[in-house]
Design a protein around this motif. Structure first.
Motif, PDB file in Angstrom:
ATOM      1  N   THR A  97       0.822  -1.213   0.000  1.00 51.93           N
ATOM      2  CA  THR A  97       0.000   0.000   0.000  1.00 51.93           C
ATOM      3  C   THR A  97       0.852   1.258   0.000  1.00 51.93           C
ATOM      4  O   THR A  97       0.507   2.261  -0.646  1.00 51.93           O
ATOM      5  N   ALA A  98       1.966   1.224   0.700  1.00 51.02           N
ATOM      6  CA  ALA A  98       2.816   2.410   0.803  1.00 51.02           C
ATOM      7  C   ALA A  98       3.701   2.627  -0.415  1.00 51.02           C
ATOM      8  O   ALA A  98       4.319   3.688  -0.529  1.00 51.02           O
ATOM      9  N   SER A  99       3.772   1.663  -1.323  1.00 50.15           N
ATOM     10  CA  SER A  99       4.714   1.727  -2.446  1.00 50.15           C
ATOM     11  C   SER A  99       4.063   2.312  -3.686  1.00 50.15           C
ATOM     12  O   SER A  99       2.901   2.023  -3.989  1.00 50.15           O
ATOM     13  N   VAL A 100       4.843   3.091  -4.412  1.00 51.49           N
ATOM     14  CA  VAL A 100       4.353   3.716  -5.628  1.00 51.49           C
ATOM     15  C   VAL A 100       4.606   2.837  -6.846  1.00 51.49           C
ATOM     16  O   VAL A 100       4.030   3.051  -7.905  1.00 51.49           O
ATOM     17  N   ASP A 101       5.495   1.850  -6.725  1.00 57.82           N
ATOM     18  CA  ASP A 101       5.758   0.926  -7.823  1.00 57.82           C
ATOM     19  C   ASP A 101       6.291  -0.380  -7.251  1.00 57.82           C
ATOM     20  O   ASP A 101       6.513  -0.519  -6.035  1.00 57.82           O
ATOM     21  N   GLU A 102       6.530  -1.352  -8.134  1.00 53.86           N
ATOM     22  CA  GLU A 102       6.934  -2.692  -7.696  1.00 53.86           C
ATOM     23  C   GLU A 102       8.327  -2.704  -7.088  1.00 53.86           C
ATOM     24  O   GLU A 102       8.576  -3.433  -6.112  1.00 53.86           O
ATOM     25  N   ALA A 103       9.245  -1.925  -7.644  1.00 53.51           N
ATOM     26  CA  ALA A 103      10.600  -1.896  -7.108  1.00 53.51           C
ATOM     27  C   ALA A 103      10.607  -1.396  -5.669  1.00 53.51           C
ATOM     28  O   ALA A 103      11.300  -1.942  -4.797  1.00 53.51           O
ATOM     29  N   GLU A 104       9.815  -0.360  -5.388  1.00 51.26           N
ATOM     30  CA  GLU A 104       9.728   0.148  -4.014  1.00 51.26           C
ATOM     31  C   GLU A 104       9.110  -0.892  -3.097  1.00 51.26           C
ATOM     32  O   GLU A 104       9.511  -1.030  -1.935  1.00 51.26           O
ATOM     33  N   PHE A 105       8.136  -1.644  -3.604  1.00 50.38           N
ATOM     34  CA  PHE A 105       7.508  -2.710  -2.822  1.00 50.38           C
ATOM     35  C   PHE A 105       8.554  -3.725  -2.363  1.00 50.38           C
ATOM     36  O   PHE A 105       8.570  -4.133  -1.192  1.00 50.38           O
ATOM     37  N   VAL A 106       9.445  -4.146  -3.254  1.00 48.36           N
ATOM     38  CA  VAL A 106      10.484  -5.107  -2.891  1.00 48.36           C
ATOM     39  C   VAL A 106      11.399  -4.521  -1.820  1.00 48.36           C
ATOM     40  O   VAL A 106      11.735  -5.181  -0.817  1.00 48.36           O
ATOM     41  N   ARG A 107      11.808  -3.286  -2.002  1.00 51.46           N
ATOM     42  CA  ARG A 107      12.709  -2.659  -1.038  1.00 51.46           C
ATOM     43  C   ARG A 107      12.047  -2.494   0.323  1.00 51.46           C
ATOM     44  O   ARG A 107      12.682  -2.694   1.367  1.00 51.46           O
ATOM     45  N   ARG A 108      10.773  -2.135   0.335  1.00 46.91           N
ATOM     46  CA  ARG A 108      10.081  -1.956   1.620  1.00 46.91           C
ATOM     47  C   ARG A 108       9.933  -3.285   2.362  1.00 46.91           C
ATOM     48  O   ARG A 108      10.045  -3.328   3.596  1.00 46.91           O
ATOM     49  N   ARG A 147      -8.802   0.970 -13.742  1.00 46.28           N
ATOM     50  CA  ARG A 147      -8.069   1.872 -12.864  1.00 46.28           C
ATOM     51  C   ARG A 147      -8.832   3.182 -12.750  1.00 46.28           C
ATOM     52  O   ARG A 147      -8.697   4.076 -13.573  1.00 46.28           O
ATOM     53  N   THR A 148      -9.688   3.263 -11.738  1.00 45.48           N
ATOM     54  CA  THR A 148     -10.503   4.451 -11.543  1.00 45.48           C
ATOM     55  C   THR A 148      -9.648   5.587 -11.002  1.00 45.48           C
ATOM     56  O   THR A 148      -8.827   5.398 -10.107  1.00 45.48           O
ATOM     57  N   ALA A 149      -9.830   6.763 -11.569  1.00 46.82           N
ATOM     58  CA  ALA A 149      -9.074   7.927 -11.119  1.00 46.82           C
ATOM     59  C   ALA A 149      -9.670   8.428  -9.808  1.00 46.82           C
ATOM     60  O   ALA A 149     -10.608   9.221  -9.795  1.00 46.82           O
ATOM     61  N   MET A 150      -9.132   7.935  -8.698  1.00 44.71           N
ATOM     62  CA  MET A 150      -9.617   8.316  -7.385  1.00 44.71           C
ATOM     63  C   MET A 150      -8.433   8.613  -6.480  1.00 44.71           C
ATOM     64  O   MET A 150      -7.286   8.225  -6.756  1.00 44.71           O
ATOM     65  N   ALA A 151      -8.722   9.308  -5.392  1.00 44.61           N
ATOM     66  CA  ALA A 151      -7.706   9.510  -4.370  1.00 44.61           C
ATOM     67  C   ALA A 151      -7.355   8.153  -3.763  1.00 44.61           C
ATOM     68  O   ALA A 151      -8.019   7.149  -4.025  1.00 44.61           O
ATOM     69  N   SER A 152      -6.312   8.132  -2.937  1.00 38.28           N
ATOM     70  CA  SER A 152      -5.820   6.861  -2.431  1.00 38.28           C
ATOM     71  C   SER A 152      -5.434   6.988  -0.967  1.00 38.28           C
ATOM     72  O   SER A 152      -5.135   8.086  -0.478  1.00 38.28           O
ATOM     73  N   ALA A 153      -5.430   5.839  -0.275  1.00 41.96           N
ATOM     74  CA  ALA A 153      -4.953   5.804   1.105  1.00 41.96           C
ATOM     75  C   ALA A 153      -3.505   5.351   1.174  1.00 41.96           C
ATOM     76  O   ALA A 153      -2.981   5.121   2.266  1.00 41.96           O
ATOM     77  N   SER A 154      -2.843   5.206   0.016  1.00 45.33           N
ATOM     78  CA  SER A 154      -1.459   4.739   0.007  1.00 45.33           C
ATOM     79  C   SER A 154      -0.528   5.743   0.681  1.00 45.33           C
ATOM     80  O   SER A 154       0.459   5.359   1.323  1.00 45.33           O
ATOM     81  N   GLY A 155      -0.815   7.033   0.538  1.00 46.45           N
ATOM     82  CA  GLY A 155       0.017   8.033   1.195  1.00 46.45           C
ATOM     83  C   GLY A 155      -0.036   7.907   2.702  1.00 46.45           C
ATOM     84  O   GLY A 155       0.971   8.080   3.400  1.00 46.45           O
ATOM     85  N   ALA A 156      -1.222   7.591   3.229  1.00 47.29           N
ATOM     86  CA  ALA A 156      -1.346   7.385   4.672  1.00 47.29           C
ATOM     87  C   ALA A 156      -0.495   6.209   5.121  1.00 47.29           C
ATOM     88  O   ALA A 156       0.158   6.260   6.175  1.00 47.29           O
ATOM     89  N   ALA A 157      -0.483   5.143   4.325  1.00 44.29           N
ATOM     90  CA  ALA A 157       0.341   3.995   4.667  1.00 44.29           C
ATOM     91  C   ALA A 157       1.813   4.359   4.675  1.00 44.29           C
ATOM     92  O   ALA A 157       2.581   3.919   5.545  1.00 44.29           O
ATOM     93  N   LEU A 158       2.231   5.169   3.700  1.00 45.06           N
ATOM     94  CA  LEU A 158       3.632   5.604   3.655  1.00 45.06           C
ATOM     95  C   LEU A 158       3.992   6.347   4.934  1.00 45.06           C
ATOM     96  O   LEU A 158       5.040   6.106   5.544  1.00 45.06           O
ATOM     97  N   LEU A 159       3.135   7.269   5.367  1.00 44.50           N
ATOM     98  CA  LEU A 159       3.419   8.034   6.578  1.00 44.50           C
ATOM     99  C   LEU A 159       3.484   7.132   7.799  1.00 44.50           C
ATOM    100  O   LEU A 159       4.383   7.241   8.638  1.00 44.50           O
ATOM    101  N   LEU A 160       2.526   6.226   7.896  1.00 41.08           N
ATOM    102  CA  LEU A 160       2.375   5.463   9.121  1.00 41.08           C
ATOM    103  C   LEU A 160       3.415   4.358   9.263  1.00 41.08           C
ATOM    104  O   LEU A 160       3.718   3.928  10.373  1.00 41.08           O
TER     105      LEU A 160
END
Length: 541
Positions: free
Chosen positions: A235-246, A412-425
């Motif tokens: 949820t916190a990752s913007v792409d697959e590479a970041e997902f692996v690193r996280r 892929r619906t153009a909507m806001a996301s809760a991924s930013g909240a996951a990044l912060l938390l």
């Protein structure tokens, strides 16, 4: 048939059967045994009666002539009357095609037995059917499992029972998985005590030791913790590479599954908790963690470009070899106050946008549920030493993200996301601007959970609505109580949630039709052999 009926009328494997009796069946059977408590002799008598058509016409059914199933309620629904169960059983048998089909076929002989609640407290009945009809023909059982599920859903609505929503499906724990975790936990406890010179199991019998091992299985399972961590990272990752690193950053081992004959095309992955010295890692595939944590499902929300694919393949390869990340990104930076304000607004915008999303758009609702669960999972990983209210909330919301079937063409619906909240938390060391900022974020995430509750309630899924409501009212209330109240604080979930789980309605059984005298069987009539592969009864069992 004799073995089945004597078991149903007997004490049960754990002596859980009490007062076994019939609640439904054909008229002769109910006239003879309708109000009696069944014993071994009565069970054999019933079995002989049910078996008469098969014996009289000397019919063999490939796979067996006994068809058996149980209809069960959740323990929270309480118990129904015998009359109500009888009405449900008759409707079920007719719709499964075991009746006379409006006079076009000879009926099957059957009974419905009730013998108290199960060891888990579930009220239920057992239905036993002989697949040889009164005239010697065979009842068809093609796709009977799917048909039984459809009939059960219809009967739940018609009889006012709690409806099971089959849109969502979560991964259960296998018995071996549960026991293996219990034994690892018990061994670790024993070894820690031994280091301190204690003997925690001294004087215990083998039974007592096994009891403590079994009790350890009731705790948080490794796969649940893994699923939360992976969901938080995704949820916190913007792409697959970041997902692996996280995933590597939160202490997980990750390895890719490459396409056949390739070492640059990743089609799946497995993860494991980094083991302690002397132990081997236990690997779980993404699909084993949750249906929405497979790599194809995760990729639906990430950019699909050659550059992103190349970067992801490089990070997967580095993870597999235990090397340093290839190109560290956002996961190494601390989010500033401006990001807290930005991502809190995004969560609020998402809540407003959900007001226009129709209930039938299960894909969008499932995606929002997964993101919200990921945000709570990220928060839990950062602040809870052991799984607590935030982890429990993440688990409850994640169930709404597990669609039983993936969409044929994900949108892929153009909507806001809760991924930013996951990044912060998952990342903030000091909670951004402090407890006040976290309290505002908690309120916005709780509002997303409230939207999911409203969706389930409007869809008639009382069970899922009650689970979400319990998480927000019970689990999040504990977290909110320790935080400063934001300005203009309002109750997250209204009082209607206390009535989310509906009780089964009591009903009256219709008058039992038919004669109490059994139909006469005439085995002497000539029978025309069926051509191979053209059995009148359809596929056999």
């Amino acid at each position: 048939m004799g073995g089945l009926l004597t078991y149903l009328a007997g004490p049960g494997r754990a002596n859980e059967h009490t007062e076994p009796h019939l609640v439904a069946g054909d008229a002769p059977m109910m006239a003879w045994h309708g109000e009696d408590e069944l014993n071994h002799s009565a069970a054999l008598s019933i079995a002989r009666y049910l078996d008469q058509p098969r014996r009289a016409f000397d019919v063999e059914v490939a796979g067996g002539h006994v068809w058996h199933c149980s209809l069960s309620l959740r323990a929270e629904e309480g118990q129904l009357s015998d009359e109500k169960w009888g009405a449900i059983a008759r409707d079920f048998v007719d719709r499964m095609g075991f009746g006379d089909e409006g006079g076009s076929k000879a009926p099957c002989r059957w009974v419905a037995v009730r013998h108290g609640v199960s060891t888990n407290g579930n009220d239920h009945i057992h239905i036993a059917v002989n697949l040889v009809r009164e005239d010697g023909t065979k009842a068809g059982v093609w796709r009977d499992f799917q048909r039984a599920q459809t009939v059960a859903r219809d009967l739940e609505r018609e009889h006012g029972l709690q409806e099971l929503d089959t849109t969502y499906a979560s991964r259960g724990l296998k018995p071996g998985e549960r026991e293996a975790h219990a034994r690892r936990s018990a061994r670790a406890t024993y070894e820690r005590a031994a280091v301190l010179g204690a003997t925690p199991w001294a004087g215990l019998s083998a039974a007592d030791r096994n009891g403590r091992i079994t009790a350890a299985a009731a705790g948080d399972q490794p796969r649940w913790d893994l699923a939360r961590r992976v969901r938080a990272c995704a949820t916190a990752s913007v792409d697959e590479a970041e997902f692996v690193r996280r995933m590597r950053q939160v202490g997980l081992l990750a390895r890719p599954r490459f396409a056949d004959g390739r070492d640059d095309v990743v089609v799946g992955y497995s993860v494991a908790v980094r083991p302690t010295a002397g132990e081997r890692p236990v690997w779980y595939g993404g699909g084993r963690l949750a249906r929405d944590l497979t790599l194809p499902r995760l990729r639906e929300v990430w950019p699909d470009t050659p550059q992103c694919a190349t970067a992801a393949a490089s990070e997967w390869s580095a993870a597999r070899r235990g090397r340093r990340p290839v190109a560290p990104g956002r996961e190494v930076d601390q989010p500033g106050p401006e990001l807290w304000a930005q991502y809190t607004r995004q969560v609020q915008e998402l809540r407003e946008q959900l007001r226009a999303v129709p209930i039938e758009d299960r894909e969008t609702w499932a995606r929002v549920a997964g993101q919200t669960a990921g945000a709570f999972a990220a928060w839990s990983h950062r602040v809870e030493a052991t799984p607590g209210p935030l982890a429990a909330t993440a688990d409850a919301l994640a169930k709404s993200a597990h669609l039983r079937r993936s969409p044929a063409r994900p949108t892929r619906t153009a909507m806001a996301s809760a991924s930013g909240a996951a990044l912060l938390l998952i990342q903030a060391a000091q909670g951004g601007q402090g407890p006040a900022a976290e309290a505002v974020m908690l309120r916005q995430l709780a509002n997303l959970a409230k939207a999911l509750y409203d969706m389930h309630r409007a869809a008639g899924d009382a069970r899922r609505a009650a689970e979400v409501a319990a998480a927000v009212r019970g689990q999040l209330a504990q977290v909110a109580a320790r935080m400063p109240q934001p300005a203009g604080h309002a109750h997250v979930v209204d009082q209607r949630v206390t009535d989310a789980t509906r009780r089964a309605q009591q009903g009256q059984a219709p008058i039992q039709a038919g004669s109490p005298v059994p139909a006469r069987l005439d085995p002497a009539r000539p029978r025309t052999p069926a051509a191979p592969g053209n059995d009148r009864g359809g596929p056999e069992r």
